[in-house]
Scaffold this active site. Structure first.
Site, PDB file in Angstrom:
ATOM      1  N   SER A   1       0.454  -9.524   1.101  1.00 49.51           N
ATOM      2  CA  SER A   1       1.609  -8.811   0.547  1.00 49.51           C
ATOM      3  C   SER A   1       2.944  -9.336   1.085  1.00 49.51           C
ATOM      4  O   SER A   1       3.250 -10.510   0.947  1.00 49.51           O
ATOM      5  CB  SER A   1       1.417  -7.326   0.835  1.00 49.51           C
ATOM      6  OG  SER A   1       2.425  -6.566   0.267  1.00 49.51           O
TER       7      SER A   1
ATOM      8  N   ASP B   1       2.966  -9.708  -3.258  1.00 48.63           N
ATOM      9  CA  ASP B   1       1.821  -9.631  -4.179  1.00 48.63           C
ATOM     10  C   ASP B   1       2.132  -8.750  -5.386  1.00 48.63           C
ATOM     11  O   ASP B   1       1.240  -8.355  -6.132  1.00 48.63           O
ATOM     12  CB  ASP B   1       0.550  -9.160  -3.453  1.00 48.63           C
ATOM     13  CG  ASP B   1       0.687  -7.753  -2.880  1.00 48.63           C
ATOM     14  OD1 ASP B   1       1.829  -7.296  -2.675  1.00 48.63           O
ATOM     15  OD2 ASP B   1      -0.352  -7.122  -2.640  1.00 48.63           O
TER      16      ASP B   1
ATOM     17  N   ASP C   1       3.197  -5.645  -5.913  1.00 51.93           N
ATOM     18  CA  ASP C   1       2.843  -4.241  -6.119  1.00 51.93           C
ATOM     19  C   ASP C   1       3.935  -3.285  -5.625  1.00 51.93           C
ATOM     20  O   ASP C   1       3.734  -2.078  -5.605  1.00 51.93           O
ATOM     21  CB  ASP C   1       1.467  -3.896  -5.514  1.00 51.93           C
ATOM     22  CG  ASP C   1       1.408  -4.060  -4.009  1.00 51.93           C
ATOM     23  OD1 ASP C   1       2.425  -4.468  -3.405  1.00 51.93           O
ATOM     24  OD2 ASP C   1       0.338  -3.797  -3.433  1.00 51.93           O
TER      25      ASP C   1
ATOM     26  N   ALA D   1       8.391   5.554  -0.497  1.00 52.59           N
ATOM     27  CA  ALA D   1       9.806   5.208  -0.509  1.00 52.59           C
ATOM     28  C   ALA D   1      10.000   3.692  -0.586  1.00 52.59           C
ATOM     29  O   ALA D   1      10.954   3.195  -1.183  1.00 52.59           O
ATOM     30  CB  ALA D   1      10.481   5.756   0.745  1.00 52.59           C
TER      31      ALA D   1
ATOM     32  N   ARG E   1       4.880   8.627  14.110  1.00 51.15           N
ATOM     33  CA  ARG E   1       3.437   8.410  13.905  1.00 51.15           C
ATOM     34  C   ARG E   1       3.082   6.974  14.292  1.00 51.15           C
ATOM     35  O   ARG E   1       3.969   6.111  14.359  1.00 51.15           O
ATOM     36  CB  ARG E   1       3.043   8.669  12.447  1.00 51.15           C
ATOM     37  CG  ARG E   1       3.797   7.820  11.457  1.00 51.15           C
ATOM     38  CD  ARG E   1       3.335   8.049  10.027  1.00 51.15           C
ATOM     39  NE  ARG E   1       2.180   7.249   9.669  1.00 51.15           N
ATOM     40  CZ  ARG E   1       2.227   5.971   9.292  1.00 51.15           C
ATOM     41  NH1 ARG E   1       3.373   5.322   9.227  1.00 51.15           N
ATOM     42  NH2 ARG E   1       1.131   5.318   8.973  1.00 51.15           N
ATOM     43  N   ALA E   2       1.810   6.754  14.530  1.00 51.85           N
ATOM     44  CA  ALA E   2       1.345   5.396  14.792  1.00 51.85           C
ATOM     45  C   ALA E   2       1.228   4.670  13.457  1.00 51.85           C
ATOM     46  O   ALA E   2       0.714   5.227  12.488  1.00 51.85           O
ATOM     47  CB  ALA E   2      -0.007   5.443  15.485  1.00 51.85           C
TER      48      ALA E   2
HETATM   49  C1  LIG Z   1       6.819   3.357   6.556  1.00 50.53           C
HETATM   50  C2  LIG Z   1       6.135   2.380   5.689  1.00 50.53           C
HETATM   51  O1  LIG Z   1       6.768   1.781   4.821  1.00 50.53           O
HETATM   52  N1  LIG Z   1       4.822   2.190   5.903  1.00 50.53           N
HETATM   53  C3  LIG Z   1       4.023   1.244   5.112  1.00 50.53           C
HETATM   54  C4  LIG Z   1       3.063   0.486   6.008  1.00 50.53           C
HETATM   55  O2  LIG Z   1       2.203   1.440   6.635  1.00 50.53           O
HETATM   56  P1  LIG Z   1       2.237   1.816   8.176  1.00 50.53           P
HETATM   57  O3  LIG Z   1       0.969   2.605   8.378  1.00 50.53           O
HETATM   58  O4  LIG Z   1       3.483   2.614   8.351  1.00 50.53           O
HETATM   59  O5  LIG Z   1       2.294   0.538   8.959  1.00 50.53           O
HETATM   60  O6  LIG Z   1       2.266  -0.393   5.227  1.00 50.53           O
HETATM   61  C5  LIG Z   1       1.445   0.271   4.265  1.00 50.53           C
HETATM   62  C6  LIG Z   1       0.587  -0.782   3.567  1.00 50.53           C
HETATM   63  O7  LIG Z   1       1.335  -1.733   2.918  1.00 50.53           O
HETATM   64  C7  LIG Z   1       2.326   1.042   3.276  1.00 50.53           C
HETATM   65  O8  LIG Z   1       1.504   1.746   2.383  1.00 50.53           O
HETATM   66  C8  LIG Z   1       3.233   2.003   4.059  1.00 50.53           C
HETATM   67  O9  LIG Z   1       4.136   2.646   3.196  1.00 50.53           O
HETATM   68 MG   LIG Z   2       2.354  -5.497  -1.620  1.00 51.63          MG
END
Ligand SMILES: CC(=O)N[C@H]1[C@@H](OP(=O)(O)O)O[C@H](CO)[C@@H](O)[C@@H]1O
Ligand SMILES: [Mg+2]
Length: 542
Positions: free
Chosen positions: A65, A284, A286, A380, A504-505
């Site tokens: 991605s 990619d 999406d 978002a 959050r993690a």
């Molecule tokens: C705040 C944020 O944009 N988090 C992204 C990011 O996830 P995290 O779990 O926050 O690393 O990558 C994901 C996969 O691409 C996407 O679905 C998500 O929205």
């Molecule tokens: Mg993507």
């Protein structure tokens, strides 16, 4: 199935030991040189999954991605084009972490036994990859896993992620009343183009749209679509930029949807002129973000996933009223905690539609959106789509219109249901949807921008000793662990106006994320920094 065949094939695609491999939010994603063995093992899991599901084809997408060019990733797509069922993520993680070829083969047969998979039945896997050159080695590993398990394998070569999801659904619905479309890339373009023309219903698009393709797979694929689009029918004038896929090292470099969303500015090259309508796809294709430089204020303005969701929801709600469907079907919007509070308020108060909040990750949003007749979901960051239930699609087709206006609305709804990718967020399809809606509403970007005013917000990445200490509840809006952290966050948030913050993690990176919004820019920044400090304090390690 032959144990030795699996062992011999596995030896050709060894795993790099000593790494923590976990099927996460986006499958396995990391430096490409760690992924050959991982992809082989994902092939083995797919061989089990297709057989578990009566021989329906499983999709495998090789992509990282918006990550840098050196990374890659691999994820599994279920037969209807949705993400791999969550329960199976654990099995994927188990297989990938096997310590030797023999243990791998044993685990494979043990899983087959445990899951009651008939290994003598037939199975099928289809694959696609983005433009990263490392993908070629990875799909070879996948192909070898399929050969070793007598699983039929079709390589669709270079595709956008949503195209692979589309093809997976098509191949599994071929010849059925629920047929999703022709099982080919050409079929995808045909379906999109035809639905786009019908959704426009003779309206004209005003002005051009410039599409930044992140130098990824979206560029050549959008160009392919544009070959069959007839601009004289709709007025569409699509300029494609950053579509160079011959220099892999510039993929996602200073361009693309992730760059625009995280840096909150336009790509430096080429530079948008004030008043021009622009959008960016990710690597990619999406994710989609629109933006412009407002000619009145000369400032950059972004239309992110929240804006796209509100635009789609308001248009579809209007069509419902026009079609006389109010009260017959339920429309709802699904967001995550990262949605700007102003967008949530706009949907609930102004559009009078229900909003559901889910944990981060498209699979959660998608799942929740299925509970509505029409479920609009967007993160978002621009990943999302609008799901139309089979009942809703049938009603649009069957309801006898009482007036030309009703007929118009019903036919527009039907066309939208075909234009918008029903399997997963699709930047190209979402872009056409936005163009259709702006044309129908007769809106320029100024009109769209004025619907509501975003609360200033800040997203910070915080490195901690142990991100796994951070556990959440309430759709990730509150920390349940470590004890005491949430209290401190609450006490801090109270000191600011209209403020909200959570931590959050990350599921994709070795870090925590802190989000904060408040009435003013300086309050939002200040709050984000304070909460980041709390997270750091509770995060363990040095
Ligand atoms: C705040 C944020 O944009 N988090 C992204 C990011 O996830 P995290 O779990 O926050 O690393 O990558 C994901 C996969 O691409 C996407 O679905 C998500 O929205
Ligand atoms: Mg993507």
């Amino acid at each position: 199935m032959d144990r030795n065949a699996i062992i011999e094939a596995s030896k050709k695609h060894d795993i790099v030991p000593g790494k923590p491999y976990k099927y996460g939010t986006a499958g396995f994603r990391m430096a490409a040189d760690l992924l050959e063995g991982v992809t082989f093992r994902v092939g083995l899991l797919s061989a089990l999954r297709t057989r578990k599901l009566g021989g329906q084809a499983i999709g495998v997408m090789v992509t990282a991605s918006h990550n840098p060019a050196k990374d890659n990733g691999v994820k599994i797509v279920d037969p209807m084009g949705d993400m791999l069922e969550q329960e199976w993520e654990v099995f994927a993680t188990d297989l990938v972490n096997c310590s030797s070829h023999e243990v791998l083969a044993d685990t494979f047969f043990k899983l087959a036994d445990q899951l009651k998979v008939d290994l003598s039945s037939s199975g099928k896997v289809i694959a696609g990859r983005d433009t990263r050159p490392s993908g070629i080695t990875l799909v070879q590993a996948l192909s070898d896993a399929c050969a070793a398990t007598n699983t039929a394998y079709v390589d669709y070569k270079i595709l956008t992620t949503p195209q692979l999801h589309y093809l997976t659904r098509c191949v599994n619905t071929e010849g059925l009343p629920s047929s999703y479309g022709e099982t080919s890339e050409a079929g995808y373009y045909k379906k999109l183009n035809s639905a786009f023309e019908r959704a426009m219903r003779g309206k004209r698009i005003s002005g051009s749209v410039t599409v930044d393709c992140a130098n990824g797979v979206g560029g050549p694929k959008l160009n392919e679509l544009l070959k069959i689009v007839d601009p004289s029918k709709t007025g569409i004038d699509c300029k494609v930029v950053n579509d160079d896929v011959l220099k892999p090292e510039i993929l996602n470099l200073d361009c693309g949807a992730d760059f625009v969303k995280t840096r909150q500015r336009a790509p430096p090259n080429p530079k948008p002129q004030p008043g021009d309508r622009w959008c960016s796809l990710d690597g990619d294709a999406d994710r989609l973000i629109y933006y412009w430089v407002d000619p009145d204020t000369s400032s950059f303005f972004m239309f992110d996933g929240d804006r796209i969701a509100t635009l789609a929801a308001s248009f579809i709600a209007d069509l419902f009223r026009a079609a006389g469907l109010e009260g017959e079907l339920r429309i709802g919007v699904v967001q995550t905690a990262y949605a700007n509070g102003a967008s949530t308020k706009y949907i609930e108060k102004h559009l009078q539609l229900p909003v559901v909040c889910t944990p981060t990750g498209v699979k959660h949003l998608h799942h929740a959106a299925c509970n509505f007749d029409i479920g609009v979901y967007f993160e978002a960051n621009g990943h999302g789509t609008v799901l139309f239930s089979p009942d809703a699609m049938q009603l649009f087709a069957k309801k006898a219109p009482q007036s030309p206006a009703q007929k118009d609305a019903l036919e527009t709804l039907q066309a939208l249901g075909e234009l918008i990718n029903q399997t997963v967020g699709d930047a190209i399809s979402d872009m056409l949807m936005v163009e259709v809606i702006l044309a129908h509403k007769g809106w320029g970007l100024k009109d769209w921008a004025m619907t509501y005013q975003d609360l200033p917000n800040r997203l910070v990445r915080v490195e901690v000793g142990d991100k796994d200490l951070f556990q959440t509840t309430d759709a990730e809006r509150k920390l349940s662990h470590p004890a005491g952290a949430q209290d401190e966050i609450d006490q801090t948030v109270k000191k600011y106006t209209n403020a909200r913050s959570f931590a959050r993690a990350s599921g994709t990176e070795n870090a925590c994320r802190v989000y904060a919004e408040a009435a003013t820019r300086s309050e939002a920044d200040d709050l984000a920094n304070k909460v980041a400090l709390i997270v750091k304090q509770y995060g363990g390690g040095a």
